[in-house]
Design a protein around this motif. Sequence first.
Motif, PDB file in Angstrom:
ATOM      1  N   LYS A  23       0.833  -1.198   0.000  1.00 13.95           N
ATOM      2  CA  LYS A  23       0.000   0.000   0.000  1.00 13.95           C
ATOM      3  C   LYS A  23       0.877   1.261   0.000  1.00 13.95           C
ATOM      4  O   LYS A  23       0.619   2.220  -0.733  1.00 13.95           O
ATOM      5  CB  LYS A  23      -0.884  -0.041   1.255  1.00 13.95           C
ATOM      6  N   ARG A  26       2.400   1.698  -3.467  1.00 18.85           N
ATOM      7  CA  ARG A  26       1.409   2.087  -4.483  1.00 18.85           C
ATOM      8  C   ARG A  26       0.950   3.518  -4.301  1.00 18.85           C
ATOM      9  O   ARG A  26       0.833   4.273  -5.253  1.00 18.85           O
ATOM     10  CB  ARG A  26       0.188   1.155  -4.396  1.00 18.85           C
ATOM     11  N   GLN A  27       0.671   3.874  -3.021  1.00 21.06           N
ATOM     12  CA  GLN A  27       0.088   5.195  -2.777  1.00 21.06           C
ATOM     13  C   GLN A  27       1.112   6.319  -2.872  1.00 21.06           C
ATOM     14  O   GLN A  27       0.745   7.487  -2.888  1.00 21.06           O
ATOM     15  CB  GLN A  27      -0.602   5.206  -1.411  1.00 21.06           C
ATOM     16  N   SER A  28       2.383   5.977  -2.920  1.00 18.32           N
ATOM     17  CA  SER A  28       3.404   7.034  -2.934  1.00 18.32           C
ATOM     18  C   SER A  28       3.377   7.829  -4.235  1.00 18.32           C
ATOM     19  O   SER A  28       3.715   9.012  -4.262  1.00 18.32           O
ATOM     20  CB  SER A  28       4.788   6.416  -2.753  1.00 18.32           C
TER      21      SER A  28
END
Length: 330
Positions: A23, A26-28
């Motif tokens: 997560k 991915r969210q970076s």
Amino acid sequence: PNAAGKQLPRIYVTRRIPPRGMKILRQSGLCNIEQWDSDEPVPRSELLEKVAGIRGLYCLLTEKIDAKVLDAAGPSLRVVSTMSVGYDHVSLEELKKRGIRLGYTPDVLTEAVAELTVALLLATSRRLLEAVDEAKNGGWGTWKPLWMCGYGLTDSTVGILGLGRIGAAVMARLKPFGVKRFLYADAGPRPDMATKIPAEFVPLDELARHSDVIVVCCALTPETQGICGNSLFSRMKDTAIFINTSRGGVVNQEALYQALVNGQIAAAGLDVTEPEPLPTDHPLFKLKNCVILPHIASATVATRNAMAALAASNLLAGLQGKAMGKEVPL
Ligand code: DGY
């Protein structure tokens, strides 16, 4: 490309990892992620192919990160992040030569590893697996005074080989069991770790002679490779328990086997072996006084997620040229 149309750096993740880590990556929005989407290790040939041109490598302790992998990656590679506290699988020298940084995951697994170490010690010293087998398989006759007797911790001397974060956490957990004396052997005295327990610094020979239990908690390095061999086992008490939750390479397994068979020591508990997995027909599996676990010391859901998250944020920091949460100084 990101929103600004800029090409994002590529990273390669060598395994399916716990969700918290994925997560964060991915969210970076900081990288293009390629992944070996499996619970099994990536084949070496696939790894060598996939690392070409990456900026960051997220790996596990099962991948050997050597000159060959780094050459295959090429000059774009800036950061390697391993989801482990141990980094004996990574060639520090080769990283240093190329100016590549290394992240790792200390601290977040200390409690889980220390807890499992105590569990393995008690399982081994009180012969739990043997006893369960006997109960299930008809060996449980009448109550007998000396049947299934093991060794307790009350008034014992416990020797830790390698007094770091995990060694200290193991001692803290063993203290309430009534251990009388804690000893430790290391490259040098560690008063920062030893004073509050307290534990006495002794040479390895003395640790062997005086300990009722020896727990190996050191890192695998050229200095510790095979350090637990015949010279250690032959000095240990024949009632002593040997526990290893660090790396299999620290132990000369042939010497350990002989010590267990010849009654030089009472029993051993191993969470790590060389190789891993240990072949099921390995002679150590045939011994009743040897308890072998499949490298699970850090295996709690929370700990593995914390390790995955720390390794992810280390990697992102490395991609951005920022300070990592936990970086190995090279
Ligand atoms: C490590 O992190 O090095 C352990 O061996 C697995 O948790």
